[in-house]
Design an enzyme around this catalytic site. Structure first.
Site, PDB file in Angstrom:
ATOM      1  N   CYS A  48       2.764  -5.156  -0.864  1.00 11.18           N
ATOM      2  CA  CYS A  48       2.511  -5.817   0.561  1.00 11.18           C
ATOM      3  C   CYS A  48       3.637  -6.797   0.799  1.00 11.18           C
ATOM      4  O   CYS A  48       4.033  -7.207   2.000  1.00 11.18           O
ATOM      5  CB  CYS A  48       1.253  -6.578   0.631  1.00 11.18           C
ATOM      6  SG  CYS A  48       0.978  -7.695  -0.812  1.00 11.18           S
ATOM      7  N   HIS A  74      -2.465 -11.224  -1.544  1.00 12.61           N
ATOM      8  CA  HIS A  74      -1.960 -10.202  -0.657  1.00 12.61           C
ATOM      9  C   HIS A  74      -1.017 -11.019   0.422  1.00 12.61           C
ATOM     10  O   HIS A  74      -1.329 -12.248   0.729  1.00 12.61           O
ATOM     11  CB  HIS A  74      -3.177  -9.852   0.064  1.00 12.61           C
ATOM     12  CG  HIS A  74      -2.771  -8.488   1.267  1.00 12.61           C
ATOM     13  ND1 HIS A  74      -2.117  -7.468   0.915  1.00 12.61           N
ATOM     14  CD2 HIS A  74      -2.866  -8.690   2.573  1.00 12.61           C
ATOM     15  CE1 HIS A  74      -1.723  -6.987   2.099  1.00 12.61           C
ATOM     16  NE2 HIS A  74      -2.367  -7.533   2.990  1.00 12.61           N
TER      17      HIS A  74
END
Length: 1209
Positions: free
Chosen positions: A50, A305
């Site tokens: 990510c 994330h």
């Protein structure tokens, strides 16, 4: 993660009796989903990428970077087709980045893949699963691109767009001399802790000055003396694109752990950098920057994330907030409703809308009494002004018809950002956001981590607006066009496949009606015609297709929904709405459709609908005699009744001479423990209303059996065994068709009787009973070991409804074992085989039978058990022992493994070796000056003892090398010879075994030193679980039994640290006392005995125990009596111990501890305190105590991020 690893296969429980099983359509071949309404493409997450996806999207939406990369053609970068050629210089990273950008811009897919790009980085699957820092990636990726573009026109791409200069200056207060130093930067790192926002952080860095005064003065080079001065920094050169990294991750020195700053940290959409620059005389536009990307981190400092907010500078995406879209639709609906009411007078409609709006805002508008005039109230009257584009400057900013946060002070519109909108790009997901949503990322666990600004002066050409093809090379355009064409083709094929449904057409001419249901007069294949049709077509299209298939059909054609029931095929509703789609009328994939005239089949009228469903009922009667000799037996028959049949009619059919009917009160899907009598008032009810369904059992008791029933309570009292049922599936068939039947039994029914019943029900030959057995079927469809035929259902531990397989082969007797076995350790390469052996057979006899069945021969084989993770485990070494003695049970799996077992008396020993690490800074020279004398250091730069990471005095690592098998009678020299042959030692130059030192391994550290190469291993009493580590030496070593090996290390004068340790061999044959050790250490370092202090280190306690001096002159007799051996308490001196040495000529400190010892002790005290609190909490039963304090979280070691780049200079 594991997909369907634990999903059970229940396909064998299908109720489809027509032999038609719908095959699931493969999804792997489906093309990727097209872009959603935003018309922007996301990027797939490979597991932990990510951070990479967020940075790549930022670079993509930096048009100047993207177009500069596209400007490099194949003549400079090469082509990907030539990458496999050995002499071709192909710059793979920029080529893959070009291709990825083209896919993100032009390829009609929801998310692009970065697999090719990460492969060009040299990353493997482990790297793609690791989480890394996006700030680190930004620097490494730019460095890789710079290296890849050396020698091309894009060699300065990164510097041209991102390079800036900071100048640091120190100004002397006396002579005004300025000392300055320039620093280049590609991104600015700013503090977050204790700072309110970006402007304050930049002010602290580039406006605030640091003063040198009082005791902290600066030495001026011009004045050549200590003077007062001021230190400051300024931005000398600003890049077109300014990247700012926020220092959200810090270290707490009190808790010794990392943490994330989640406090509020503001940053503006527009920023003026004039106050922070060295040159301030230029126009304001030179210092104005606009935010266009915010990379956001959600989580903590050990994982989380990333996603990114991006402003669409080129207006490539479609922006529409869902709530605004709903409001617009609602307004349009209201307007349409108004138009429908007053369609004849549009002016009246318009007046009504305006009137309603004006009345709803009385604080702004003043409405006249006659409702014909309207005006602004005085406080809302504003002078009207407009900018060069005619935009009303007094109105709040609007974008795409959506008003942004009208409650706040309106922001001045920017020409460069007019019409640009923000999007949240979160891996594969892309969604529009409002500009005000950025404020939500000022603080918290999910907050801004990197900021990207662009100069407001940068203008985009008109032809780039909304044009994703702008400046993309022709060869990439052609590639994307071809890829889109292929995608459209695949989607069309997939759409047709996904919307195609398979219908099973049952033709009435091939069926007959009997026993309450339709049954095929031919085989199943001949009675059913399959038809594939698009579910979006109408029923009329289906009817036309059936007419075309059945050209010989005459008369009316009626289509009815059919369903296969245990009794046969039953018809439900008639399909008669030809204008509706097949999906609309509820025709699902695999549906059964009956084609008939709507009246009769074969001259018999057919009753349709759910009220006439046929029900199969098992009818039990008491057997006249008991063949098995165990338990109560019954005769069983099946009868079919309509679910609307009255119970009185059912009784007349089943018990015409009178009697009592009982039903299984537990139902067909539960254990049958209760039998209930149908009472007189039940006789008027239907079969369905009393709960009789397919598979239910009823018991008919004639008049002479009624004494077994207590009619008043309605319970069966005389039977001692519950009635149950089992399923038996035929695995003996040769035509591939596996039928199954239900067999009624009690818990005392013998398995041989169940087998005979199943053979009769399946209409198989009676001879099969002599060569068949019943095997339970597990939940995933695996056949388990056969059940002995003399077992009852209870002894076989079978539950009601259990599935048994009727298979070829005889069942084992109670003295036999049914075993599975595989050959070799690779489960995938070797099929699982079965064998029946006597439990009294020996391991060797069992092995021979298995070898014979698998077609192998020879005596170079042995048997092993299967361990819990289904791998070859413990060996059955006692070949003459019986299987029963070794506790081998029926159903166990054994592994036939190649190779002979080591004879009795052999040892299997894991081997470890010392891997040398880099030398310390204080041991770079082999000569060390001690007390003005030069002492040669022959210390071996080899491994220490593999201490735990917290132990400080170690420069060595313990590495696993392999394992060896060796006889206990072999010598230590034989063991060392065998160790040298391990693959791990092939790179090591070890001329002779005497160049190796051997230790036992104790708690991952060297324990006992093994002396005397000629001594047998059995003499060391190593034990079955011993592990040995070996240490390579630079010269031969032959330690005697009275020689002690110590590691001595000299303290660094003035520092709480030590030089590298050296090996010291000390002969303790005469005495092992403090005085003797001090003499040996002093002579080793060429120092006087009274000028040194020594201490032993206890690493497990982080403590040094001084070995006290003995300077008094006493007699030898007294010395022997009083002085105790250092090998006893409290020192317990042994091989490998660390001895610290202090040179009193250079260092009069007698403190042997180091800073790291202090840290270690503090940690131990914290752990002890926590344990004490834990014990107190347990005594007080205090559950409020935090689990986080009890459980110390061990985080995975961080791995440095790297990108592999070729050489292009």
């Amino acid at each position: 993660m594991f997909g369907d690893l634990f999903e059970e296969d229940i396909s064998f429980l299908s109720n489809n009796h027509c032999g038609k099983e719908k095959k699931s359509k493969p999804r792997d071949s489906e093309p990727p989903a097209p872009r959603d309404f935003t018309n922007l493409s996301g990027i797939k997450n490979q597991g932990g990428t990510c951070y990479l996806n967020s940075l790549l999207q930022t670079l993509l939406f930096t048009p100047e970077f993207r177009e500069a990369l596209f400007s490099l053609g194949p003549e400079e970068l090469g082509t990907l087709d030539d990458s496999s050629k050995p002499d071709a210089k192909v710059r793979i990273i920029p080529l893959q980045l070009q291709r990825l950008f083209a896919q993100l811009l032009l390829l009609d897919q929801q998310a692009a893949s970065t697999t090719d790009l990460t492969e060009s980085f040299g990353w493997n699957s482990h790297e793609e699963m690791r989480q890394h820092d996006v700030q680190e990636l930004n620097r490494i990726l730019f460095s890789a691109l710079e290296t890849s573009l050396v020698g091309t026109s894009g060699h300065d791409l990164i510097n041209r767009l991102y390079h800036g200069i900071v100048v640091n200056q120190i100004v002397c207060k006396e002579c005004k001399n300025i000392s300055e130093r320039q620093e280049d930067f590609l991104d600015l790192t700013v503090a977050v802790k204790g700072v309110a926002g970006l402007e304050e952080a930049l002010w602290n860095m580039y406006v605030e000055e640091e003063y040198f005064e009082n005791e902290n003065l600066y030495r001026c080079g011009a004045c050549d003396k200590l003077v007062e001065a001021s230190k400051s920094a300024k931005l000398r050169k600003l890049p077109p694109f300014l990247t700012i990294s926020l220092l959200r991750f810090n270290f707490d020195f009190e808790k010794c752990e990392r943490y994330k700053e989640t406090s509020c940290y503001t940053f503006p959409i527009q920023i003026n950098l004039r106050p922070f620059c060295e040159q301030t005389e230029m126009d304001d536009s030179e210092y104005m920057y606009e935010l266009f990307s915010v990379i956001i981190h959600k989580g903590g400092c050990y994982g989380g994330h990333y996603h990114v907010y991006i402003r669409d500078v080129d207006e490539l995406g479609n922006w529409q907030i869902q709530e605004e879209e709903d409001r617009l639709i609602e307004d349009k609906t209201l307007r349409d409703a108004g138009n429908a009411k007053e369609i004849e007078n549009p002016l009246a409609v318009l007046k009504g809308i305006l009137t309603e709006y004006l009345q709803n805002h009385p604080q702004i508008f003043q409405y006249s009494a006659d409702e014909n005039k309207v005006g602004l109230k005085e406080k809302h009257k504003l002078p009207f002004k407009s900018d060069s584009q005619g935009q009303d400057l007094q109105s709040p900013p609007q974008q795409n018809g959506v008003q942004w946060n009208s409650g706040k002070k309106p922001t001045k519109l920017r020409d460069s950002s007019a019409g640009c909108h923000w999007f949240d790009l979160n891996d594969s997901k892309v969604q529009p956001i409002k500009e005000e949503d950025i404020e939500k990322q000022f603080q918290g666990k999910e907050s801004a981590y990197m900021l990207f600004y662009r100069k407001s002066q940068l203008k985009r050409p008109p032809e780039a607006r909304g044009n994703p093809r702008y400046q993309i090379p022709e060869h990439l355009l052609n590639e994307m066009n071809a890829a889109n064409t292929e995608l459209q083709k695949k989607r069309a094929e997939c759409d047709s496949a996904n919307n195609g449904i398979d219908l099973h057409l049952h033709l009435s001419s091939c069926y007959k009606f009997h026993n309450g249901a339709l049954h095929p007069s031919l085989t199943s294949k001949e009675s059913v015609v399959d038809l594939t049709i698009d579910r979006r077509k109408t029923l009329g299209d289906l009817r036309q297709s059936v007419f075309q298939m059945l050209e010989s059909w005459e008369g009316d054609m009626i289509l009815s929904i059919a369903k296969s029931l245990p009794a046969g095929l039953h018809l439900y509703r008639i399909l008669d709405e030809d204008e509706l789609t097949l999906d609309g009328i509820g025709l699902a994939d695999g549906a059964d459709v009956f084609v008939w005239n709507g009246k009769e089949v074969g001259g018999t009228k057919v009753m349709t609908g759910p009220d006439h469903e046929p029900v199969v009922i098992n009818v039990l009667r008491l057997a006249e005699y008991n063949e098995g000799g165990k338990g109560q037996h019954f005769t069983e028959s099946q009868h079919v009744f309509s679910c609307s049949t009255k119970l009185s009619d059912l009784c007349r059919v089943l018990a015409p001479l009178g009697g009592i009917i009982l039903k299984n009160g537990s139902g067909p899907d539960k254990e049958a423990k209760n039998w209930e009598v149908f009472l007189e008032e039940d006789m008027k009810k239907t079969v369905r209303s009393v709960g009789l369904t397919d598979g239910c059992s009823v018991l008919i008791l004639d008049s002479h059996d009624q004494s077994f029933v207590n009619v008043s309570s309605g319970n069966l009292t005389a039977f001692t065994y519950d009635i149950s049922w089992l399923q038996v599936k035929n695995f003996c068939g040769t035509d591939g068709e596996e039928k199954r039947v239900k067999i009624t039994a009690t818990i005392e029914t013998v398995m041989s009787d169940i087998k005979m019943k199943a053979i009769r029900e399946l209409q198989l030959e009676e001879e099969l009973a002599h060569d068949s057995c019943l095997r339970p079927v597990s939940g995933n469809g695996k056949l388990l070991s056969p059940v002995p035929e003399d077992y009852t259902v209870k002894e076989a531990e079978l539950k009601m409804g259990s599935l048994l397989g009727l298979c070829h082969g005889k069942a084992p007797t109670s003295t036999q074992l049914f075993l599975y076995f595989i050959v070799g350790t690779d489960q995938n390469a070797s099929p699982e085989m079965e064998i029946v052996v006597e439990e009294t057979a020996s391991v060797r006899e069992c092995l021979n039978l298995m070898l014979e069945k698998s077609g192998l021969s020879g005596d170079n084989w042995h048997l092993r058990r299967i361990d819990w993770c289904y791998e070859a485990g413990e060996a059955l070494s006692q070949e003459n022992a019986t299987l029963k003695e070794l506790n081998v049970c029926g159903g166990d799996t054994l592994v036939v493994t190649e190779g002979k077992l080591p004879p009795k008396g052999f040892l299997k020993i894991p081997i470890w070796w010392f891997k040398s690490s880099s030398p310390k800074k204080h041991a770079e020279n082999t000569q060390e000056q001690v007390n003005g004398m030069t002492c040669k250091m022959d210390a071996l730069q080899v491994s220490s003892a593999g201490d735990s990471p917290e132990y400080i005095h170690t420069d060595m690592d313990l590495c696993y090398a392999g394992s060896i098998e060796i006889a206990g009678e072999a010598s230590l020299e034989d063991l060392k010879m065998q160790v040298i042959t391990l693959p791990c030692f092939q790179e090591q130059v070890v001329p002779l075994p005497s160049f190796l030192r051997a230790w036992t391994v104790d708690s991952k550290r060297p324990g006992k030193l093994l002396r005397n190469n000629k001594q047998q291993l059995n003499d060391y009493k190593l034990g079955a679980r011993v592990e040995i580590c070996v240490e390579p030496l630079q010269k031969e070593e032959h330690l005697g039994p009275q020689e002690l090996l110590l590691r001595v290390q000299m303290g660094i004068p003035g520092e709480r640290d030590y030089y590298d340790s050296m090996d010291l061999v000390w002969d303790i044959s005469k005495e092992c006392t403090t005085w003797a050790l001090r003499q040996r250490v002093a002579s080793h370092y060429c120092l006087p005995v009274d000028k040194i202090e020594i201490a032993k280190y206890f690493p497990e306690r982080f403590e040094w125990l001084p070995i006290s001096s003995w300077t008094k002159q006493i007699s030898k007799r007294k010395r022997k009596k009083k002085q105790e051996s250092l090998q006893s308490a409290p020192y317990h001196l042994k091989d490998g111990d660390i001895i610290g040495v202090k040179n009193l000529l250079l260092d009069d400190s007698k403190d042997f501890s180091t800073v790291r010892d202090d840290v270690g002790k503090e940690k131990q005290q914290q752990l002890a305190l926590e344990k004490k609190k834990s014990r107190q909490a347990e005594r007080l039963q205090d559950h409020v105590f935090s689990e986080e304090k009890l459980n110390i979280k061990h985080h995975k070691p961080e791995v440095a991020l790297s990108i592999n780049v070729g050489v292009f200079r």
